[in-house]
Design a protein around this motif. Structure first.
Motif, PDB file in Angstrom:
ATOM      1  N   ARG A  32       0.822  -1.210   0.000  1.00 18.79           N
ATOM      2  CA  ARG A  32       0.000   0.000   0.000  1.00 18.79           C
ATOM      3  C   ARG A  32       0.859   1.264   0.000  1.00 18.79           C
ATOM      4  O   ARG A  32       0.386   2.341  -0.357  1.00 18.79           O
ATOM      5  N   LYS A  33       2.122   1.139   0.444  1.00 21.86           N
ATOM      6  CA  LYS A  33       2.999   2.297   0.517  1.00 21.86           C
ATOM      7  C   LYS A  33       3.804   2.508  -0.767  1.00 21.86           C
ATOM      8  O   LYS A  33       4.516   3.503  -0.884  1.00 21.86           O
ATOM      9  N   THR A  34       3.710   1.587  -1.716  1.00 19.52           N
ATOM     10  CA  THR A  34       4.462   1.723  -2.963  1.00 19.52           C
ATOM     11  C   THR A  34       3.897   2.878  -3.788  1.00 19.52           C
ATOM     12  O   THR A  34       2.691   2.951  -4.020  1.00 19.52           O
ATOM     13  N   ALA A  35       4.765   3.776  -4.218  1.00 17.72           N
ATOM     14  CA  ALA A  35       4.314   4.954  -4.975  1.00 17.72           C
ATOM     15  C   ALA A  35       3.940   4.597  -6.407  1.00 17.72           C
ATOM     16  O   ALA A  35       2.889   5.009  -6.908  1.00 17.72           O
ATOM     17  N   VAL A  36       4.805   3.835  -7.098  1.00 25.03           N
ATOM     18  CA  VAL A  36       4.520   3.445  -8.478  1.00 25.03           C
ATOM     19  C   VAL A  36       5.061   2.047  -8.758  1.00 25.03           C
ATOM     20  O   VAL A  36       6.024   1.606  -8.135  1.00 25.03           O
ATOM     21  N   LEU A  37       4.428   1.391  -9.715  1.00 28.16           N
ATOM     22  CA  LEU A  37       4.950   0.155 -10.288  1.00 28.16           C
ATOM     23  C   LEU A  37       5.339   0.448 -11.722  1.00 28.16           C
ATOM     24  O   LEU A  37       4.535   0.980 -12.491  1.00 28.16           O
ATOM     25  N   VAL A  38       6.570   0.114 -12.085  1.00 34.70           N
ATOM     26  CA  VAL A  38       7.070   0.351 -13.433  1.00 34.70           C
ATOM     27  C   VAL A  38       6.990  -0.951 -14.213  1.00 34.70           C
ATOM     28  O   VAL A  38       7.517  -1.981 -13.771  1.00 34.70           O
ATOM     29  N   THR A  39       6.339  -0.931 -15.376  1.00 38.10           N
ATOM     30  CA  THR A  39       6.193  -2.139 -16.177  1.00 38.10           C
ATOM     31  C   THR A  39       6.030  -1.781 -17.646  1.00 38.10           C
ATOM     32  O   THR A  39       5.512  -0.706 -17.972  1.00 38.10           O
ATOM     33  N   ASP A  40       6.475  -2.690 -18.512  1.00 39.31           N
ATOM     34  CA  ASP A  40       6.260  -2.488 -19.941  1.00 39.31           C
ATOM     35  C   ASP A  40       4.906  -3.036 -20.371  1.00 39.31           C
ATOM     36  O   ASP A  40       4.527  -2.935 -21.535  1.00 39.31           O
TER      37      ASP A  40
END
Length: 288
Positions: free
Chosen positions: A162-170
């Protein structure tokens, strides 16, 4: 031990700190080594308060060294715990000095942050100290982005919370564990090229009521590029034809090679082309 001096150790404890660093090199303080330290403290006429300040400055210097690369390894934490216990501190001091070191580093890095450009299309900026996660992506590109994220003061995590700001994915595989967790927690999902822009303009950590222009300005009118900053829930519509998928890739939106498309992706395509999506995934021109 100039670094310990910078962290509050008294100036007359240099010789004491040099011996302390030497005897704690193996993480163990023997009775003989403790006696040598006590003898040296008497030689320099160090008070109990000065010795305590020297010990804390020593630990804080170790903490600064540990967080330089943006993460604290198990070995580094173990070294800090061993040193703290050897010189009479409780385990709680380790969290305290690590938090203090992180705060100081964030403030230092914050001074070098670039202001957001006038035309900023990526929503809330990332801030120093926030956590980011990666899934998919070309290995070399991912390694380069992870390195830049850490260099700019972001925390690279191995999972999404819940504290993760962003997920980076292609977007090649939208059903990885991290991607599913991101949708569950409504974590922002961005493409690698968007993340590179977010990192370049990372902002200082929030303090008190600090707010950036992006946070105080009215929400911008949606554009074809804005959805890159936020992709959350998955559409329940059948997968549209290849037209939308090709358009999404051309505009930097994370999209898989098959399966369902995110609602935001479908809506963004419709908004960009002034189209309404019917339940079958076909498009119909909106009446003027």
């Amino acid at each position: 031990m100039s670094s310990a001096m910078e962290e509050g150790a008294p100036t007359n404890t240099t010789g004491y700190l040099e011996l302390l660093a030497e005897v704690l090199e193996d993480g163990v303080l023997t009775d003989d080594e403790a006696a040598s330290l006590a003898s040296l403290a008497r030689t320099y006429s160090l008070s109990r308060e000065q010795v305590h300040a020297a010990h804390r400055g020593f630990l804080l210097a170790l903490a600064h060294k540990a967080i330089e690369d943006g993460k604290v390894t198990r070995d580094e934490r173990r070294e800090l715990l061993a040193a703290a216990q050897a010189i009479g501190f409780t385990d709680g001091i380790v969290k305290a000095v690590l938090d203090e070191a992180r705060t100081a580093l964030a403030e230092q890095r914050g001074k070098g942050c670039l202001p957001l450009p006038d035309l900023w299309l990526h929503g809330d900026p990332l801030r120093i100290g926030e956590g980011v996660a990666f899934t998919g992506c070309d290995e070399l590109l991912r390694a380069r982005l992870e390195g830049r994220a850490q260099a700019f003061g972001l925390r690279v995590t191995g999972s999404v919370s819940r504290k993760t700001a962003v997920l980076v994915t292609d977007g090649v595989d939208p059903y990885t564990t991290k991607a599913q967790a991101a949708r569950e927690f409504k974590t922002r999902i961005v493409a690698p090229e968007v993340f590179a822009e977010l990192v370049h303009y990372v902002q200082p950590a929030k303090t008190g009521t600090d707010r950036t222009p992006a946070e105080t300005a009215p929400s911008p009118t949606p554009t074809t590029t804005a959805p890159m900053a936020a992709t959350t829930t998955v559409s329940t519509l059948p997968a549209p034809g290849p037209t939308i998928r090709a358009w999404a890739r051309a505009n930097g939106l994370p999209v898989g090679v098959r399966g369902r498309l995110a609602t935001e992706t479908v809506n963004a395509y419709a908004a960009a082309h002034r189209l309404d999506m019917d339940p079958t995934g076909d498009t119909a021109a909106r009446n003027p």
